[in-house]
Design an enzyme around this catalytic site. Structure first.
Site, PDB file in Angstrom:
ATOM      1  N   PRO A 160       0.797  -1.218   0.000  1.00 33.20           N
ATOM      2  CA  PRO A 160       0.000   0.000   0.000  1.00 33.20           C
ATOM      3  C   PRO A 160       0.836   1.276   0.000  1.00 33.20           C
ATOM      4  O   PRO A 160       1.872   1.357   0.657  1.00 33.20           O
ATOM      5  CB  PRO A 160      -0.829  -0.102   1.279  1.00 33.20           C
ATOM      6  N   ASN A 161       0.361   2.215  -0.785  1.00 36.41           N
ATOM      7  CA  ASN A 161       0.882   3.570  -0.906  1.00 36.41           C
ATOM      8  C   ASN A 161       2.200   3.658  -1.668  1.00 36.41           C
ATOM      9  O   ASN A 161       2.665   4.767  -1.934  1.00 36.41           O
ATOM     10  CB  ASN A 161       1.011   4.253   0.460  1.00 36.41           C
ATOM     11  N   ARG A 203       4.646  11.490  -2.368  1.00 40.52           N
ATOM     12  CA  ARG A 203       4.248  11.649  -0.972  1.00 40.52           C
ATOM     13  C   ARG A 203       5.457  11.456  -0.071  1.00 40.52           C
ATOM     14  O   ARG A 203       6.312  10.623  -0.324  1.00 40.52           O
ATOM     15  CB  ARG A 203       3.131  10.682  -0.587  1.00 40.52           C
ATOM     16  N   TYR A 244      10.911   9.205   1.582  1.00 38.98           N
ATOM     17  CA  TYR A 244      11.010   8.214   0.518  1.00 38.98           C
ATOM     18  C   TYR A 244      11.725   8.693  -0.748  1.00 38.98           C
ATOM     19  O   TYR A 244      12.002   7.890  -1.625  1.00 38.98           O
ATOM     20  CB  TYR A 244       9.618   7.696   0.149  1.00 38.98           C
ATOM     21  N   ASN A 287       8.235  -5.305  -0.729  1.00 39.56           N
ATOM     22  CA  ASN A 287       8.111  -4.177   0.182  1.00 39.56           C
ATOM     23  C   ASN A 287       6.628  -4.141   0.554  1.00 39.56           C
ATOM     24  O   ASN A 287       5.811  -3.617  -0.195  1.00 39.56           O
ATOM     25  CB  ASN A 287       8.540  -2.865  -0.470  1.00 39.56           C
ATOM     26  N   ALA A 299       2.942  -0.846   4.975  1.00 39.36           N
ATOM     27  CA  ALA A 299       2.335  -0.945   6.303  1.00 39.36           C
ATOM     28  C   ALA A 299       1.858  -2.355   6.638  1.00 39.36           C
ATOM     29  O   ALA A 299       1.722  -2.698   7.813  1.00 39.36           O
ATOM     30  CB  ALA A 299       1.173   0.042   6.421  1.00 39.36           C
ATOM     31  N   HIS A 346       3.595  -4.740   9.323  1.00 36.21           N
ATOM     32  CA  HIS A 346       3.335  -4.676  10.756  1.00 36.21           C
ATOM     33  C   HIS A 346       1.976  -5.239  11.150  1.00 36.21           C
ATOM     34  O   HIS A 346       1.670  -5.310  12.337  1.00 36.21           O
ATOM     35  CB  HIS A 346       3.436  -3.220  11.219  1.00 36.21           C
ATOM     36  N   ASP A 406       1.602 -15.863   6.237  1.00 36.37           N
ATOM     37  CA  ASP A 406       1.201 -17.246   5.957  1.00 36.37           C
ATOM     38  C   ASP A 406       1.399 -17.603   4.486  1.00 36.37           C
ATOM     39  O   ASP A 406       1.864 -18.703   4.166  1.00 36.37           O
ATOM     40  CB  ASP A 406      -0.244 -17.481   6.371  1.00 36.37           C
ATOM     41  N   GLU A 447      12.875  -8.986   1.999  1.00 33.54           N
ATOM     42  CA  GLU A 447      12.011  -7.873   2.419  1.00 33.54           C
ATOM     43  C   GLU A 447      12.787  -6.574   2.276  1.00 33.54           C
ATOM     44  O   GLU A 447      13.947  -6.488   2.686  1.00 33.54           O
ATOM     45  CB  GLU A 447      11.590  -8.082   3.877  1.00 33.54           C
ATOM     46  N   HIS A 457      12.631  -2.246   2.764  1.00 35.15           N
ATOM     47  CA  HIS A 457      12.012  -1.010   3.247  1.00 35.15           C
ATOM     48  C   HIS A 457      12.915   0.148   2.858  1.00 35.15           C
ATOM     49  O   HIS A 457      14.119   0.112   3.143  1.00 35.15           O
ATOM     50  CB  HIS A 457      11.802  -1.036   4.763  1.00 35.15           C
ATOM     51  N   ILE A 458      12.361   1.135   2.205  1.00 30.27           N
ATOM     52  CA  ILE A 458      13.138   2.280   1.730  1.00 30.27           C
ATOM     53  C   ILE A 458      13.698   3.073   2.902  1.00 30.27           C
ATOM     54  O   ILE A 458      14.874   3.436   2.925  1.00 30.27           O
ATOM     55  CB  ILE A 458      12.265   3.172   0.821  1.00 30.27           C
ATOM     56  N   SER A 459      12.863   3.330   3.896  1.00 30.70           N
ATOM     57  CA  SER A 459      13.302   4.100   5.063  1.00 30.70           C
ATOM     58  C   SER A 459      13.829   3.158   6.140  1.00 30.70           C
ATOM     59  O   SER A 459      13.598   1.951   6.101  1.00 30.70           O
ATOM     60  CB  SER A 459      12.140   4.922   5.622  1.00 30.70           C
ATOM     61  N   ARG A 515      12.022   5.087  13.117  1.00 27.01           N
ATOM     62  CA  ARG A 515      10.715   5.753  13.015  1.00 27.01           C
ATOM     63  C   ARG A 515       9.828   5.334  14.184  1.00 27.01           C
ATOM     64  O   ARG A 515      10.316   4.851  15.196  1.00 27.01           O
ATOM     65  CB  ARG A 515      10.092   5.432  11.650  1.00 27.01           C
ATOM     66  N   ARG A 566       6.462   0.566  13.811  1.00 26.76           N
ATOM     67  CA  ARG A 566       7.105   0.128  12.576  1.00 26.76           C
ATOM     68  C   ARG A 566       8.297  -0.807  12.830  1.00 26.76           C
ATOM     69  O   ARG A 566       8.884  -1.342  11.904  1.00 26.76           O
ATOM     70  CB  ARG A 566       7.592   1.328  11.761  1.00 26.76           C
TER      71      ARG A 566
END
Length: 149
Positions: free
Chosen positions: A11-12, A19, A24, A75, A78, A81, A88, A99, A101-103, A108, A112
């Site tokens: 998502p996002n 954004r 990001y 990636n 959200a 978490h 599963d 996995e 994650h950019i940040s 944070r 997270r």
């Protein structure tokens, strides 16, 4: 034979470059997908790039990867978490999972810091910006070349 890597974004991530650029950056998801595709060609990998804001769609693609994919770079945004369903589905996938994650999620908000996806991941790349995707592709290529998972 070329192996297929499923590049899954949650998502996002379709809003990358538009954004929270202070977190990001300005690179778009299309830029990341093109970079991974180019790198994939160099590494003798094909890349199937997919993004969804819907948890169930990500689960469906992970299940599809069981039949058509050699590895997953994900990636989950959200959903990292919150999604036991994604965890599963990943547990049912037999190839390597990286996995991304950019940040730096550990610098944070505390919510997270924990990721369900990390419980299945063979590697986790955090806080390297969009370069993390290239690192993940290189790691997947190494794992596949070595016959590991």
């Amino acid at each position: 034979m070329t192996c297929t890597v499923y590049l899954l974004n949650g998502p996002n991530l379709n809003l990358l470059g538009k954004r929270q650029t202070e977190i990001y950056g300005n690179t778009t998801l299309a830029d990341i997908e093109a970079s991974c595709s180019t790198l994939g060609t160099e590494l003798s990998l094909s890349v199937r790039s997919l993004q969804s804001n819907c948890e169930g769609q990500l689960v469906t693609w992970i299940q599809e990867a069981r039949d058509y994919g050699a590895a997953i770079v994900i990636n989950p945004g959200a959903y990292s978490h919150t999604s036991i369903a994604i965890l599963d589905a990943l547990k049912a996938f037999e190839g390597p999972v990286i996995e991304v994650h950019i940040s730096n999620v550990h610098a944070r908000e505390s919510f997270r810091h924990d990721s369900f996806v990390s419980l299945r991941a063979d590697g986790i790349i955090v806080g390297c910006g969009v370069q993390g995707y290239d690192l993940a592709m290189r790691r997947v290529a190494k794992i596949l070349a070595d016959g590991q998972s």
